[in-house]
Design a protein around this motif. Structure first.
Motif, mmCIF file in Angstrom:
data_model
loop_
_atom_site.group_PDB
_atom_site.id
_atom_site.type_symbol
_atom_site.label_atom_id
_atom_site.label_comp_id
_atom_site.label_asym_id
_atom_site.label_seq_id
_atom_site.Cartn_x
_atom_site.Cartn_y
_atom_site.Cartn_z
ATOM 1 N N THR A 1 38.300 33.522 40.768
ATOM 2 C CA THR A 1 38.955 34.649 40.095
ATOM 3 C C THR A 1 38.870 34.577 38.573
ATOM 4 N N HIS A 2 38.670 33.388 38.018
ATOM 5 C CA HIS A 2 38.734 33.137 36.569
ATOM 6 C C HIS A 2 40.114 33.489 36.014
ATOM 7 N N GLY A 3 41.093 33.673 36.920
ATOM 8 C CA GLY A 3 42.419 34.089 36.486
ATOM 9 C C GLY A 3 42.424 35.465 35.852
ATOM 10 N N GLY A 4 41.332 36.195 36.045
ATOM 11 C CA GLY A 4 41.155 37.498 35.411
ATOM 12 C C GLY A 4 40.202 37.421 34.222
ATOM 13 N N GLN A 5 40.175 36.264 33.563
ATOM 14 C CA GLN A 5 39.325 35.974 32.388
ATOM 15 C C GLN A 5 39.722 36.806 31.163
ATOM 16 N N ILE A 6 39.812 38.107 31.326
ATOM 17 C CA ILE A 6 40.288 38.989 30.265
ATOM 18 C C ILE A 6 41.610 39.571 30.735
ATOM 19 N N CYS A 7 42.686 39.066 30.147
ATOM 20 C CA CYS A 7 44.023 39.403 30.620
ATOM 21 C C CYS A 7 44.844 40.077 29.530
ATOM 22 N N LEU A 8 45.852 40.786 29.973
ATOM 23 C CA LEU A 8 46.831 41.357 29.064
ATOM 24 C C LEU A 8 47.780 40.247 28.613
ATOM 25 N N ILE B 1 43.547 41.948 34.387
ATOM 26 C CA ILE B 1 43.143 43.335 34.589
ATOM 27 C C ILE B 1 42.523 43.483 35.973
ATOM 28 N N THR B 2 41.687 42.520 36.357
ATOM 29 C CA THR B 2 41.123 42.479 37.700
ATOM 30 C C THR B 2 40.899 41.026 38.082
ATOM 31 N N LEU B 3 40.984 40.748 39.381
ATOM 32 C CA LEU B 3 40.731 39.399 39.891
ATOM 33 C C LEU B 3 39.444 39.335 40.703
ATOM 34 N N ASP B 4 38.766 40.474 40.879
ATOM 35 C CA ASP B 4 37.529 40.513 41.651
ATOM 36 C C ASP B 4 37.709 39.842 43.009
ATOM 37 N N SER B 5 38.845 40.065 43.625
ATOM 38 C CA SER B 5 39.131 39.429 44.904
ATOM 39 C C SER B 5 40.109 40.292 45.687
ATOM 40 N N MET B 6 40.015 40.173 47.008
ATOM 41 C CA MET B 6 40.942 40.889 47.872
ATOM 42 C C MET B 6 42.049 39.932 48.292
ATOM 43 N N LEU B 7 43.039 39.796 47.404
ATOM 44 C CA LEU B 7 44.160 38.904 47.689
ATOM 45 C C LEU B 7 45.332 39.281 46.802
ATOM 46 N N PRO B 8 46.554 38.880 47.175
ATOM 47 C CA PRO B 8 47.717 39.164 46.332
ATOM 48 C C PRO B 8 47.551 38.537 44.952
ATOM 49 N N ARG B 9 48.040 39.202 43.941
ATOM 50 C CA ARG B 9 47.841 38.727 42.572
ATOM 51 C C ARG B 9 48.492 37.373 42.318
ATOM 52 N N ARG B 10 49.533 37.064 43.043
ATOM 53 C CA ARG B 10 50.191 35.773 42.826
ATOM 54 C C ARG B 10 49.299 34.607 43.243
ATOM 55 N N PHE B 11 48.238 34.888 44.009
ATOM 56 C CA PHE B 11 47.293 33.849 44.410
ATOM 57 C C PHE B 11 46.106 33.764 43.455
ATOM 58 N N GLY B 12 46.123 34.557 42.390
ATOM 59 C CA GLY B 12 44.962 34.682 41.516
ATOM 60 C C GLY B 12 44.789 33.563 40.513
#
Length: 328
Positions: free
Chosen positions: A251-258, A264-275
């Motif tokens: 996921t890179h943790g999103g890599q570019i985050c707020l 912004i995106t995790l490029d994965s189909m999973l709940p964000r808390r697992f990112g």
């Protein structure tokens, strides 16, 4: 230099079996012919290379690009303490160095920082959760050269799985570098007369050639088990298969985050808390590394790169873990 095709096919068939090798190589050939991906990954941004320069341009215009480049080189060492009732007493304090998403051939500054950090770290085994190269297709000479430099700084034993950026053709060379690749396989790790089991699956995100059932088939009942997967998206399957710990990346943790590390995106189909970071699902503990390298563009915002030391503890041991405790 990349091995010749007949040599690679022969080595992989001997190493993995004819079916797995042929299946993976065939899917990769289809991918390279189509470039843009298949199924859920159609027009995936990682494969849509004409857009990468546009993204870089946007960030340069925003004034955030060079700050993001500097952030991407600031690799940090994080530590966790994980407590398990099922961990054998002999493994009290056993430490895993977890490295993910290196993308070694597109992140020179991050690799230099990693090379500075590795010699001073103390750990019992190293696990690599995939994405060794930057591109999703084409030559991989540069990735292997970069991995050779990193592996020279790692202490054995070292285990790894492939990511969605990696070709299975890299496996013989990676194993020659000292990485025991786990492709729907498991290995026992022993201390005295006690064992834990480390399993790893082939890429489940893009190539979808993972098999938890095959990886777990040789694990005795009631054993302490760790699963390596490039993506955390298989968390349900791993938990219900009885794994105690899932280590992943992707996921890179999103890599570019707020601000606040909100992806912004995790490029994965999973709940964000697992990112990113630590999480629990049923009886399984998971850790999703935000990774060392960067993908698409070599920048990070509000999401610093990391490597992680996971200290395993038995719930029956008398220990003092300070502020890092995370009970499984």
């Amino acid at each position: 230099m990349e091995p010749s095709q007949p040599s690679v096919v022969s080595l992989l068939e001997k190493r993995l079996g004819r079916l797995h090798a042929r299946q993976r190589l065939g899917i990769e050939a289809d991918h390279e012919a189509q470039i843009f991906g298949q199924g859920l990954n159609f027009f995936h941004i990682e494969n849509w290379y004409s857009v990468h320069s546009l993204i870089r341009g946007v960030f340069k215009l925003s004034g955030l690009y060079w700050r993001g480049v500097k952030n991407a080189a600031d690799v940090r060492v994080n530590e966790t303490d994980l407590v398990f009732a099922s961990l054998p007493r002999a493994f009290e304090g056993f430490t895993l160095l977890h490295i993910s998403d290196l993308h070694v051939d597109m992140n020179n500054a991050a690799m230099q920082r990693l090379a500075e950090l590795l010699p001073s770290l103390a750990y019992d085994a190293c696990v690599l959760t995939g994405d060794f190269r930057g591109a999703t297709f084409g030559p991989f000479d540069a990735a292997l050269e970069g991995m050779a430099k990193i592996c020279a700084l790692l202490r054995a034993p070292t285990y790894g799985v492939l990511g969605n950026h990696d070709t299975i053709r890299m496996v013989p060379a990676l194993e020659d570098l000292g990485i025991r690749m786990l492709l729907n396989e498991c290995v026992p790790i022993s201390r005295g007369d006690e064992q834990i089991y480390l399993a790893g699956i082939d890429d489940a995100h893009f190539y979808r050639v993972d098999s938890i059932e095959k990886a777990a088939s040789a694990i005795p009942p009631d054993s302490f088990t760790i699963m390596l997967s490039h993506t955390p998206e298989i968390y349900r399957h791993a938990a219900h298969a009885g794994f105690d710990l899932l280590l992943s990346g992707h996921t890179h943790g999103g890599q570019i985050c707020l601000p606040g590390s909100v992806p912004i995106t995790l490029d994965s189909m999973l709940p964000r808390r697992f990112g990113a970071g630590l999480w629990n699902y049923h009886q399984m503990t998971g850790y999703t590394s935000v990774g060392v390298g960067s993908s698409v563009v070599p920048i990070r915002l509000n999401c610093p790169p990391e490597i992680t030391l996971h200290h395993l503890h038995s719930a029956h041991a008398d220990i003092n873990k300070g502020d890092r405790e995370y009970a499984a």
